[in-house]
Design a protein around this motif. Sequence first.
Motif, mmCIF file in Angstrom:
data_model
loop_
_atom_site.group_PDB
_atom_site.id
_atom_site.type_symbol
_atom_site.label_atom_id
_atom_site.label_comp_id
_atom_site.label_asym_id
_atom_site.label_seq_id
_atom_site.Cartn_x
_atom_site.Cartn_y
_atom_site.Cartn_z
ATOM 1 N N SER A 18 0.822 -1.204 0.000
ATOM 2 C CA SER A 18 0.000 0.000 0.000
ATOM 3 C C SER A 18 0.860 1.261 0.000
ATOM 4 C CB SER A 18 -0.899 0.017 1.236
ATOM 5 O OG SER A 18 -1.800 -1.071 1.225
ATOM 6 N N ASN A 19 0.270 2.349 -0.453
ATOM 7 C CA ASN A 19 0.843 3.685 -0.271
ATOM 8 C C ASN A 19 0.306 4.236 1.041
ATOM 9 O OD1 ASN A 19 2.481 4.412 -2.659
ATOM 10 N ND2 ASN A 19 0.580 4.073 -3.793
ATOM 11 N N VAL A 20 1.187 4.363 2.050
ATOM 12 C CA VAL A 20 0.748 4.724 3.397
ATOM 13 C C VAL A 20 1.682 5.783 3.984
ATOM 14 C CG1 VAL A 20 0.295 3.863 5.727
ATOM 15 C CG2 VAL A 20 -0.190 2.405 3.765
ATOM 16 N N ASN A 21 1.082 6.753 4.669
ATOM 17 C CA ASN A 21 1.837 7.781 5.397
ATOM 18 C C ASN A 21 2.744 8.570 4.445
ATOM 19 O OD1 ASN A 21 0.652 6.796 7.744
ATOM 20 N ND2 ASN A 21 2.401 5.499 8.247
ATOM 21 N N ILE A 22 2.127 9.313 3.566
ATOM 22 C CA ILE A 22 2.857 10.126 2.594
ATOM 23 C C ILE A 22 2.410 11.580 2.759
ATOM 24 C CG2 ILE A 22 3.268 10.548 0.145
ATOM 25 C CD1 ILE A 22 2.720 7.513 -0.281
ATOM 26 N N THR A 23 3.382 12.467 2.961
ATOM 27 C CA THR A 23 3.073 13.876 3.228
ATOM 28 C C THR A 23 3.918 14.780 2.350
ATOM 29 O OG1 THR A 23 2.510 13.405 5.541
ATOM 30 C CG2 THR A 23 3.041 15.689 4.973
ATOM 31 N N ALA A 24 3.275 15.753 1.713
ATOM 32 C CA ALA A 24 3.969 16.865 1.056
ATOM 33 C C ALA A 24 3.621 18.118 1.844
ATOM 34 C CB ALA A 24 3.538 16.993 -0.398
ATOM 35 N N ASP A 25 4.633 18.758 2.422
ATOM 36 C CA ASP A 25 4.391 19.843 3.367
ATOM 37 C C ASP A 25 5.265 21.047 3.017
ATOM 38 O OD1 ASP A 25 3.548 21.288 5.563
ATOM 39 O OD2 ASP A 25 4.827 20.235 6.988
ATOM 40 N N ASN A 26 4.636 22.226 2.961
ATOM 41 C CA ASN A 26 5.352 23.491 2.768
ATOM 42 C C ASN A 26 6.199 23.467 1.497
ATOM 43 O OD1 ASN A 26 6.094 26.140 3.535
ATOM 44 N ND2 ASN A 26 8.010 25.395 4.401
ATOM 45 N N CYS A 27 5.570 23.102 0.399
ATOM 46 C CA CYS A 27 6.269 23.035 -0.888
ATOM 47 C C CYS A 27 5.705 24.074 -1.855
ATOM 48 C CB CYS A 27 6.133 21.641 -1.501
ATOM 49 S SG CYS A 27 6.957 20.342 -0.543
ATOM 50 N N VAL A 28 6.541 24.487 -2.799
ATOM 51 C CA VAL A 28 6.134 25.381 -3.882
ATOM 52 C C VAL A 28 6.058 24.536 -5.144
ATOM 53 C CG1 VAL A 28 6.727 27.420 -5.231
ATOM 54 C CG2 VAL A 28 7.218 27.364 -2.777
ATOM 55 N N LEU A 29 4.899 24.518 -5.805
ATOM 56 C CA LEU A 29 4.645 23.579 -6.882
ATOM 57 C C LEU A 29 4.219 24.300 -8.151
ATOM 58 C CD1 LEU A 29 2.576 20.958 -4.815
ATOM 59 C CD2 LEU A 29 5.057 21.026 -5.166
ATOM 60 N N LEU A 30 4.820 23.907 -9.274
ATOM 61 C CA LEU A 30 4.440 24.417 -10.590
ATOM 62 C C LEU A 30 4.362 23.252 -11.558
ATOM 63 C CD1 LEU A 30 6.729 26.537 -9.251
ATOM 64 C CD2 LEU A 30 6.116 27.841 -11.294
ATOM 65 N N CYS A 31 3.333 23.250 -12.386
ATOM 66 C CA CYS A 31 3.136 22.175 -13.351
ATOM 67 C C CYS A 31 2.793 22.774 -14.710
ATOM 68 C CB CYS A 31 2.015 21.257 -12.877
ATOM 69 S SG CYS A 31 1.766 19.820 -13.931
ATOM 70 N N ASP A 32 3.553 22.364 -15.726
ATOM 71 C CA ASP A 32 3.359 22.938 -17.056
ATOM 72 C C ASP A 32 2.332 22.187 -17.896
ATOM 73 O OD1 ASP A 32 5.155 25.025 -16.778
ATOM 74 O OD2 ASP A 32 6.860 23.817 -17.397
ATOM 75 N N TRP A 33 2.083 20.897 -17.575
ATOM 76 C CA TRP A 33 1.181 20.145 -18.441
ATOM 77 C C TRP A 33 0.188 19.270 -17.681
ATOM 78 C CZ3 TRP A 33 0.204 14.935 -19.370
ATOM 79 C CH2 TRP A 33 -0.604 14.667 -20.487
ATOM 80 N N GLY A 34 0.612 18.565 -16.650
ATOM 81 C CA GLY A 34 -0.240 17.572 -16.006
ATOM 82 C C GLY A 34 -0.918 18.101 -14.753
ATOM 83 N N ARG A 35 -0.830 17.319 -13.672
ATOM 84 C CA ARG A 35 -1.470 17.653 -12.409
ATOM 85 C C ARG A 35 -0.419 17.955 -11.355
ATOM 86 N NH1 ARG A 35 -3.938 14.662 -16.314
ATOM 87 N NH2 ARG A 35 -6.171 14.322 -16.003
#
Length: 346
Positions: free
Chosen positions: A297-314
Amino acid sequence: MYSFSKFEHDWIMPERRYIEPLSEEYRVFVNGKEIPVYTCRISRYPFNRLWPGYQRAIEQTMLASFVNIISDEKVNIKIVPNNYCENIKISPLSKEIKYEKNSSGFSLWADTGSQLVVNAENGLAPLYIFSSQPVEDPGSEEATYYFGPGVHFPGKITLSDNESVYIDKDALVFGCVYAENAENIKIFGNGILDDSGEERFCGQGYEPYTNGNVKFYDCKNLKIEGVLMRNSAMWCVNFFHCIDVVADNIKVFGQWRYNTDGIDIVNSQNVIIKNSFVHSFDDTITIKGIDRYSETSNVNITADNCVLLCDWGRCCEVGIETECYEYKNIVFRNCDVVKISAAALD
């Protein structure tokens, strides 16, 4: 105190000298002193596709600019675009960065840990401002692979248990890092890991035929800290079936080639992505499940205090591959989405 990256080397054979190109669009001064402004290639148009057997055309891209400042204090930054413009936009907007305009440019104050995108009103490509806390130099005897000041061409670096890679702030390393069935691995420093030398030759992203900036299979206790990652051949940062992962204050940018996801987390557990900057061409942070690991399983995954840019997808995505028993405790917290194409969260 502050410093900045300066990629220079004393070459024995002058005909083999490599000079990192400087930006022609911006000049930048920190506390009154001019520092180098470098370039990275990004997408000009949101055009992506399944691997067609050849790489994306350069005509679909453009050169952005960036500075790499290493500082333990707030610094004053003056930005001088090469063409006059009336205003600039500084993202993330949530930081509420104020600037002063004068006859030659724009001045602002940036805290350590700042990851900013500056867009000039005159249509220039963006300028990234990275200001990071210094990562301590362990000394050449303490890192398995130690890259001091200069330009290095190691190619693919394969790590085993208890090995590490240190990249100095003045080091530009052309290569990628790979490991499988290993534990206690660390990649750290304030310099650049650049995958420009790797060419993609097939469509498969799950296999180690093409590696991207870093690629790990079946690994435990991984830490990536501070490093800048540029120009991946495909998926940039890859964790396949990994446990106990921390990526802290990394910068993934200069991505333009087909299918360059920022960070792919595949059937993994206890993964933290924090304080990081990810400008991907394809999906930015994506959590996948594939058939060979479908029992995990995918368990306990965190993205915190990030700056995100996406040119095409999600930007923040579960999938699109979802072959795993369970997705559980997945958190995207306090992230600034500066640019999206399809969706911010999907």
